[in-house]
Design an enzyme around this catalytic site. Sequence first.
Site, PDB file in Angstrom:
ATOM      1  CG  HIS A 169       1.689  -3.200 -15.262  1.00 54.23           C
ATOM      2  ND1 HIS A 169       1.190  -4.360 -14.703  1.00 54.23           N
ATOM      3  CD2 HIS A 169       2.805  -3.555 -15.938  1.00 54.23           C
ATOM      4  CE1 HIS A 169       1.968  -5.377 -15.046  1.00 54.23           C
ATOM      5  NE2 HIS A 169       2.960  -4.912 -15.793  1.00 54.23           N
ATOM      6  CG  ASN A 206       1.833   3.193  -5.768  1.00 56.98           C
ATOM      7  OD1 ASN A 206       2.191   4.211  -6.349  1.00 56.98           O
ATOM      8  ND2 ASN A 206       2.484   2.042  -5.883  1.00 56.98           N
ATOM      9  N   GLY A 241       0.770  -1.239   0.000  1.00 54.42           N
ATOM     10  CA  GLY A 241       0.000   0.000   0.000  1.00 54.42           C
ATOM     11  C   GLY A 241       0.801   1.289   0.000  1.00 54.42           C
ATOM     12  CG  ASN A 290      -3.702  -1.407 -12.764  1.00 57.79           C
ATOM     13  OD1 ASN A 290      -3.524  -1.482 -11.544  1.00 57.79           O
ATOM     14  ND2 ASN A 290      -3.052  -2.188 -13.611  1.00 57.79           N
TER      15      ASN A 290
HETATM   16  C1  GRF Z   1       3.320  -1.286  -7.508  1.00 54.43           C
HETATM   17  O1  GRF Z   1       4.581  -1.491  -8.046  1.00 54.43           O
HETATM   18  C2  GRF Z   1       2.297  -1.208  -8.611  1.00 54.43           C
HETATM   19  O2  GRF Z   1       2.794  -0.713  -9.803  1.00 54.43           O
HETATM   20  C3  GRF Z   1       1.892  -2.624  -8.793  1.00 54.43           C
HETATM   21  O3  GRF Z   1       1.955  -3.212  -7.519  1.00 54.43           O
HETATM   22  C4  GRF Z   1       2.861  -2.493  -6.706  1.00 54.43           C
HETATM   23  C5  GRF Z   1       2.124  -2.109  -5.454  1.00 54.43           C
HETATM   24  O4  GRF Z   1       2.967  -1.563  -4.479  1.00 54.43           O
HETATM   25  N1  GRF Z   1       0.624  -2.718  -9.469  1.00 54.43           N
HETATM   26  P1  GRF Z   1       2.323  -0.896  -3.178  1.00 54.43           P
HETATM   27  O5  GRF Z   1       1.364  -1.914  -2.579  1.00 54.43           O
HETATM   28  O6  GRF Z   1       1.613   0.338  -3.622  1.00 54.43           O
HETATM   29  O7  GRF Z   1       3.449  -0.615  -2.252  1.00 54.43           O
END
Ligand code: GRF
Length: 192
Positions: free
Chosen positions: A109, A14, A12, A107
């Site tokens: 990626h 992000n 989490g 999303n």
């Molecule tokens: C990120 O690298 C995102 O691009 C991918 O999963 C990862 C999630 O990381 N879809 P976090 O849970 O936000 O630390």
Amino acid sequence: MTHIAIFASGNGSNAENIIRYFNVSPESRNRAAEVNLVVSNRADAFVLERAARLDVPAMYLKNSGFRDPDIILPLLKEYRIDLIVLAGFLLMIPPFLIEAFPGRIVNIHPSLLPKFGGKGMYGHHVHEAVVAAGEKETGITIHYVSEECDRGEQIFQASFPIHPGESVESVEVRIHELEQRHFPEIIESIIR
Ligand code: GRF
């Protein structure tokens, strides 16, 4: 005011960064959106703790709940959600949800799609594959969600050159930095 729900399955970082941007930072007062809900399909996902600490309602929902229109749609309605942001969410989004939120599911990626996308391409698997393939660059893709995994319309990409002999771990760290730098601003630009 746009109401955002974040779906996430893991750490989490992000999600926290997006919450800080829209709900917590001094500048958040000027933003046209806020994060109203965080939902995870994993009861032990750290993202739930991060959200709760920042006073955002955070809940666990079983995989079957995400696939059941009678469960997920009323939940999103209750929180008056306009936009769904997937931040490390490992379930496929069912077609009924895409129909209910047309052009309103986004999303991130961790590769330059269409390269290194699709089934099994998530988290460190992506960076391992990128390094093993001897790629000269990698980056992030922010895109709308469609029924095909990692194939929806692209909104934004950012990249960096991979150093000769660079480790998977180093690539992963730099990808996370790129995500932190861009994801909230791109979400805001979509809303505007
Ligand atoms: C990120 O690298 C995102 O691009 C991918 O999963 C990862 C999630 O990381 N879809 P976090 O849970 O936000 O630390």
